[in-house]
Design a protein around this motif. Structure first.
Motif, PDB file in Angstrom:
ATOM      1  N   GLU A  56       0.829  -1.198   0.000  1.00 46.78           N
ATOM      2  CA  GLU A  56       0.000   0.000   0.000  1.00 46.78           C
ATOM      3  C   GLU A  56       0.865   1.250   0.000  1.00 46.78           C
ATOM      4  OE1 GLU A  56      -3.871   1.819   2.349  1.00 46.78           O
ATOM      5  OE2 GLU A  56      -2.938  -0.050   3.021  1.00 46.78           O
ATOM      6  N   ASP A  57       0.462   2.186  -0.811  1.00 48.62           N
ATOM      7  CA  ASP A  57       1.190   3.438  -0.968  1.00 48.62           C
ATOM      8  C   ASP A  57       1.207   4.190   0.362  1.00 48.62           C
ATOM      9  OD1 ASP A  57       2.130   5.952  -1.627  1.00 48.62           O
ATOM     10  OD2 ASP A  57       1.076   6.037  -3.530  1.00 48.62           O
ATOM     11  N   PRO A  58       2.387   4.520   0.886  1.00 50.91           N
ATOM     12  CA  PRO A  58       2.439   5.245   2.172  1.00 50.91           C
ATOM     13  C   PRO A  58       1.752   6.607   2.102  1.00 50.91           C
ATOM     14  CG  PRO A  58       4.618   5.132   1.131  1.00 50.91           C
ATOM     15  CD  PRO A  58       3.735   4.207   0.374  1.00 50.91           C
ATOM     16  N   ILE A  59       1.713   7.196   0.905  1.00 50.01           N
ATOM     17  CA  ILE A  59       1.023   8.485   0.764  1.00 50.01           C
ATOM     18  C   ILE A  59      -0.478   8.287   0.972  1.00 50.01           C
ATOM     19  CG2 ILE A  59       0.416  10.330  -0.863  1.00 50.01           C
ATOM     20  CD1 ILE A  59       3.187  10.030  -2.080  1.00 50.01           C
ATOM     21  N   GLU A  60      -1.024   7.189   0.423  1.00 49.31           N
ATOM     22  CA  GLU A  60      -2.442   6.893   0.619  1.00 49.31           C
ATOM     23  C   GLU A  60      -2.748   6.687   2.102  1.00 49.31           C
ATOM     24  OE1 GLU A  60      -3.846   3.683  -1.763  1.00 49.31           O
ATOM     25  OE2 GLU A  60      -3.110   4.526  -3.633  1.00 49.31           O
ATOM     26  N   ILE A  61      -1.875   5.957   2.778  1.00 48.87           N
ATOM     27  CA  ILE A  61      -2.064   5.720   4.212  1.00 48.87           C
ATOM     28  C   ILE A  61      -2.075   7.041   4.980  1.00 48.87           C
ATOM     29  CG2 ILE A  61      -1.060   4.660   6.273  1.00 48.87           C
ATOM     30  CD1 ILE A  61       0.132   2.508   4.435  1.00 48.87           C
ATOM     31  N   GLN A  62      -1.121   7.903   4.655  1.00 48.26           N
ATOM     32  CA  GLN A  62      -1.014   9.191   5.338  1.00 48.26           C
ATOM     33  C   GLN A  62      -2.258  10.045   5.086  1.00 48.26           C
ATOM     34  OE1 GLN A  62       1.969  11.905   3.778  1.00 48.26           O
ATOM     35  NE2 GLN A  62       2.468  12.613   5.841  1.00 48.26           N
ATOM     36  N   ARG A  63      -2.708  10.066   3.835  1.00 51.30           N
ATOM     37  CA  ARG A  63      -3.890  10.874   3.506  1.00 51.30           C
ATOM     38  C   ARG A  63      -5.147  10.319   4.165  1.00 51.30           C
ATOM     39  NH1 ARG A  63      -2.786  12.194  -2.977  1.00 51.30           N
ATOM     40  NH2 ARG A  63      -1.093  13.676  -2.611  1.00 51.30           N
ATOM     41  N   ARG A  64      -5.252   9.005   4.181  1.00 54.23           N
ATOM     42  CA  ARG A  64      -6.400   8.380   4.823  1.00 54.23           C
ATOM     43  C   ARG A  64      -6.453   8.746   6.305  1.00 54.23           C
ATOM     44  NH1 ARG A  64      -5.479   3.369   3.282  1.00 54.23           N
ATOM     45  NH2 ARG A  64      -4.612   2.529   5.210  1.00 54.23           N
ATOM     46  N   TYR A  98      -7.503  10.817  -9.922  1.00 59.24           N
ATOM     47  CA  TYR A  98      -8.715  11.120  -9.153  1.00 59.24           C
ATOM     48  C   TYR A  98      -8.416  11.224  -7.663  1.00 59.24           C
ATOM     49  CZ  TYR A  98     -10.733  10.015 -13.650  1.00 59.24           C
ATOM     50  OH  TYR A  98     -11.017  10.008 -15.002  1.00 59.24           O
ATOM     51  N   GLN A  99      -7.433  10.485  -7.197  1.00 62.83           N
ATOM     52  CA  GLN A  99      -7.012  10.629  -5.806  1.00 62.83           C
ATOM     53  C   GLN A  99      -6.372  12.001  -5.582  1.00 62.83           C
ATOM     54  OE1 GLN A  99      -4.536   7.011  -5.550  1.00 62.83           O
ATOM     55  NE2 GLN A  99      -5.932   6.284  -3.956  1.00 62.83           N
ATOM     56  N   GLU A 100      -5.574  12.444  -6.547  1.00 61.03           N
ATOM     57  CA  GLU A 100      -4.934  13.752  -6.414  1.00 61.03           C
ATOM     58  C   GLU A 100      -5.965  14.865  -6.385  1.00 61.03           C
ATOM     59  OE1 GLU A 100      -1.748  14.170  -5.761  1.00 61.03           O
ATOM     60  OE2 GLU A 100      -1.603  11.978  -5.768  1.00 61.03           O
ATOM     61  N   TRP A 101      -6.964  14.774  -7.250  1.00 61.24           N
ATOM     62  CA  TRP A 101      -8.021  15.780  -7.249  1.00 61.24           C
ATOM     63  C   TRP A 101      -8.763  15.789  -5.910  1.00 61.24           C
ATOM     64  CZ3 TRP A 101     -10.738  14.794 -12.669  1.00 61.24           C
ATOM     65  CH2 TRP A 101      -9.819  15.085 -13.676  1.00 61.24           C
ATOM     66  N   GLY A 102      -9.062  14.586  -5.402  1.00 62.10           N
ATOM     67  CA  GLY A 102      -9.760  14.490  -4.119  1.00 62.10           C
ATOM     68  C   GLY A 102      -8.945  15.069  -2.982  1.00 62.10           C
ATOM     69  N   TRP A 103      -7.637  14.843  -3.021  1.00 59.03           N
ATOM     70  CA  TRP A 103      -6.767  15.384  -1.976  1.00 59.03           C
ATOM     71  C   TRP A 103      -6.748  16.909  -2.030  1.00 59.03           C
ATOM     72  CZ3 TRP A 103      -5.077  14.298   2.506  1.00 59.03           C
ATOM     73  CH2 TRP A 103      -3.980  14.976   3.067  1.00 59.03           C
ATOM     74  N   ASN A 104      -6.743  17.476  -3.207  1.00 61.73           N
ATOM     75  CA  ASN A 104      -6.778  18.939  -3.341  1.00 61.73           C
ATOM     76  C   ASN A 104      -8.069  19.502  -2.766  1.00 61.73           C
ATOM     77  OD1 ASN A 104      -4.278  18.910  -4.590  1.00 61.73           O
ATOM     78  ND2 ASN A 104      -5.116  18.940  -6.664  1.00 61.73           N
ATOM     79  N   ILE A 105      -9.179  18.816  -3.015  1.00 61.03           N
ATOM     80  CA  ILE A 105     -10.463  19.267  -2.471  1.00 61.03           C
ATOM     81  C   ILE A 105     -10.456  19.169  -0.947  1.00 61.03           C
ATOM     82  CG2 ILE A 105     -12.922  18.705  -2.337  1.00 61.03           C
ATOM     83  CD1 ILE A 105     -12.743  17.902  -5.323  1.00 61.03           C
ATOM     84  N   LEU A 165     -12.483   6.579   1.750  1.00 63.26           N
ATOM     85  CA  LEU A 165     -12.463   5.425   0.855  1.00 63.26           C
ATOM     86  C   LEU A 165     -11.619   5.679  -0.390  1.00 63.26           C
ATOM     87  CD1 LEU A 165     -16.212   4.322   1.120  1.00 63.26           C
ATOM     88  CD2 LEU A 165     -14.211   3.172   2.111  1.00 63.26           C
ATOM     89  N   LEU A 166     -11.512   6.931  -0.790  1.00 61.58           N
ATOM     90  CA  LEU A 166     -10.683   7.286  -1.932  1.00 61.58           C
ATOM     91  C   LEU A 166      -9.220   6.935  -1.697  1.00 61.58           C
ATOM     92  CD1 LEU A 166     -10.605   8.723  -4.742  1.00 61.58           C
ATOM     93  CD2 LEU A 166     -10.315  10.889  -3.501  1.00 61.58           C
ATOM     94  N   PHE A 167      -8.816   6.908  -0.427  1.00 60.52           N
ATOM     95  CA  PHE A 167      -7.428   6.586  -0.083  1.00 60.52           C
ATOM     96  C   PHE A 167      -7.305   5.243   0.644  1.00 60.52           C
ATOM     97  CE2 PHE A 167      -7.781  11.303   0.004  1.00 60.52           C
ATOM     98  CZ  PHE A 167      -7.080  11.537  -1.175  1.00 60.52           C
ATOM     99  N   SER A 168      -8.340   4.415   0.529  1.00 61.83           N
ATOM    100  CA  SER A 168      -8.336   3.082   1.135  1.00 61.83           C
ATOM    101  C   SER A 168      -8.223   2.018   0.044  1.00 61.83           C
ATOM    102  CB  SER A 168      -9.628   2.854   1.930  1.00 61.83           C
ATOM    103  OG  SER A 168      -9.744   3.793   2.972  1.00 61.83           O
TER     104      SER A 168
END
Length: 535
Positions: free
Chosen positions: A80-88, A429-436, A479-482
């Motif tokens: 799993e991407d550590p960035i996804e974990i951090q954002r989640r 789409y994850q990047e866009w969601g993170w910006n929002i 869920l976007l980062f899960s």
């Protein structure tokens, strides 16, 4: 004495003398039997040992093979991407902040006014935020908060499906029974307001006595699920009668006006839109088909949805100079170049439904979904706060401009980004969601919760933390980062308020019965109407 000793010795060893047996055939036969039996016993033991050794060898080989397979799977598994974990975890922390603020200042009320630090009962005192946030708390693993909420409210089928706790099913059944009189109309199309204590269903005066399309066509998932889980068909029968009634006069383009006459089942002259008061009707045509495991018995839902999607494509226009795709609204034969942020659920819906088409049409539908998602993302990016307004107008030469400029923490764009990421794997789409999410953190987070904006251009804050911010916006961001294994889309379907319901075949049912606690008043209200309820 010597003779006696010799005779005794001779007697002792006579059994070892072959002549003893040769003179006595019966004893010889007995000896042979003993010898053969002993031989077979020894041979059988040796055979068993050898067979056991072979089986052990086979099991050892099988274990080694399984271990090799596991090692191979581990080597192939993408960590799993550590960035996804951090954002989640950041989104989870935001949920804790929102929930803790509600718990501190508005516990038991419908919603929190963060700036005033008081609770308000926007929906008659049902504890809307408690109910709405239950499954989000559970999905995020916030067990302590979930259990505390459970002690106060038992409310949603989603909470039952996730936790298996029957208290939620009992409460859902109680509320469902109290809502049923709303469907007692000549066509079965429900009235949109009911008093849960006394009944008395009716429609609000501002609709001219008409039922709202989104409200009337957005109970199917919940009531079908309630019938499945209780074994009582009456809930499903009520809501499916609505679809049958609407299908009798379903237009060729599949687009219905937002006002429907509950007596005749026909549409009144009013706006056709995928935004406020129209949107989730189309969403539920698709999702009822998915909820029923896409079986042939639900073909009516899928056929109606595909007809409506042909109509949607006729409403698509593109802006200049940037060629943003958008969905027009329709009045009679005229189109209005206006799109609600509420309509930004449509990209996710299209992506979700694309797999039911043939390859060429599926590609076309998915491409349209991606174009519309880009437009919705730019609803956010086009403002100084990077948060979207309530609706946008498109004028030649200037692409999009904010119409109604408030932002009330709506989830629709993030919802579509979630579906598109799940279905395409595209991390954009994850990047866009993170910006929002970062824009919400910057502009909407305060010490006592989250607030909307009165104006996305100036950043002036309002004083309301909508319950759907916890139920939908933060849930879809989480869920976007899960991993896709968290609430997998082949096992769950999300209702319009982002509550996941388990997909169960129509013949399956979990039976439960009990009376729940009573609440006084509720309006059959969807946040898709764009209105904020009341008694």
């Amino acid at each position: 004495m010597a003779r006696t000793r010799s005779s005794s010795s001779s007697t002792r060893f006579r059994y070892c003398n072959p002549s003893y047996y040769l003179k006595r055939p019966k004893r010889l036969a007995l000896l042979l039997i003993v010898f053969v039996s002993a031989t077979f016993f020894v041979w059988d033991r040796q055979t068993l040992v050898r067979e056991h050794e072979v089986e052990v060898s086979k099991l050892t080989d099988e274990l080694r093979r399984l271990q090799d397979m596991l090692e191979e799977l581990k080597s192939k598994a993408v960590p799993e991407d550590p960035i996804e974990i951090q954002r989640r975890e950041k989104v989870k922390e935001a949920m804790v902040h929102a929930w803790s603020s509600y718990e501190k200042y508005a516990w038991g009320n419908d919603e929190l006014q963060p700036q005033s630090k008081i609770g308000v009962d926007s929906f008659g005192g049902l504890g809307a935020t408690l109910i709405d946030a239950l499954d989000t708390l559970y999905i995020m693993g916030l067990d302590e908060q979930f259990q505390k909420a459970r002690e106060v409210v038992g409310g949603l089928l989603s909470a039952h499906d996730l936790s298996g706790d029957k208290v939620f099913l009992e409460k859902a059944r109680d509320i469902g029974d109290r809502l049923l009189p709303a469907w007692d109309t000549p066509t079965g199309i429900p009235y949109n307001v009911i008093n849960l204590a006394h009944g008395n269903p009716h429609n609000p005066g501002w609709t001219g006595g008409q039922s709202i399309l989104a409200d009337s066509g957005t109970e199917q998932l919940e009531f079908i699920a309630l019938s499945q889980r209780t074994g009582d068909p009456k809930y499903q029968e009520k809501v499916e009668k609505v679809i049958v009634a609407l299908n009798r006069t379903f237009p060729a383009d599949g687009l219905l006006p937002i006002y429907i006459n509950p007596d005749s089942g026909t549409g009144s002259y009013s706006t056709i839109t995928f935004g406020a008061m129209g949107d989730s009707f189309y969403e539920y045509l698709l999702k009822a088909w998915i909820q029923g495991n896409k079986t042939s018995s639900l073909k009516l839902y899928r056929d109606m949805w595909e007809t409506s999607m042909k109509g949607l494509q006729n409403l698509i226009r593109r802006s200049t100079p940037s060629s943003f795709s958008y969905i027009c609204e329709k009045n009679g034969d005229s189109l209005t170049d206006k799109m609600d942020e509420l309509a930004c659920f449509a990209p996710g819906m299209l992506a979700l439904g694309s797999s039911g088409y043939g390859p060429d049409e599926a590609k076309k539908i998915l491409s349209l979904a991606e174009e519309l998602a880009w437009t919705c993302y730019n609803f956010y990016q086009s403002t100084p706060t990077k948060l979207a307004g309530e609706n946008y107008f498109f004028n030649p030469g200037q692409d999009m401009s904010v119409g109604t400029s408030w932002n009330i923490l709506r989830p629709e764009t993030v919802e579509s980004l979630f579906y598109l990421w799940r279905l395409t794997g595209n991390k954009t789409y994850q990047e866009w969601g993170w910006n929002i999410f970062q824009a919400f953190e910057k502009n909407s987070r305060i010490e006592s919760g989250y607030v909307g904006l009165k104006d996305v251009n100036t950043g002036i804050k309002d004083n309301m933390m909508q319950s759907f911010f916890l139920a939908e916006t933060l849930k879809y961001l989480y869920l976007l980062f899960s991993p896709p294994t968290v609430i997998p889309l082949n096992e769950w379907v999300f209702n319009t308020e982002a509550h996941p319901l388990r997909i169960i075949n129509r013949n399956d049912a979990n039976v439960a019965s009990s009376e729940g606690q009573h609440k006084p008043v509720i309006k059959i209200r969807s946040r898709k109407t764009g209105r904020l309820g009341g008694k």
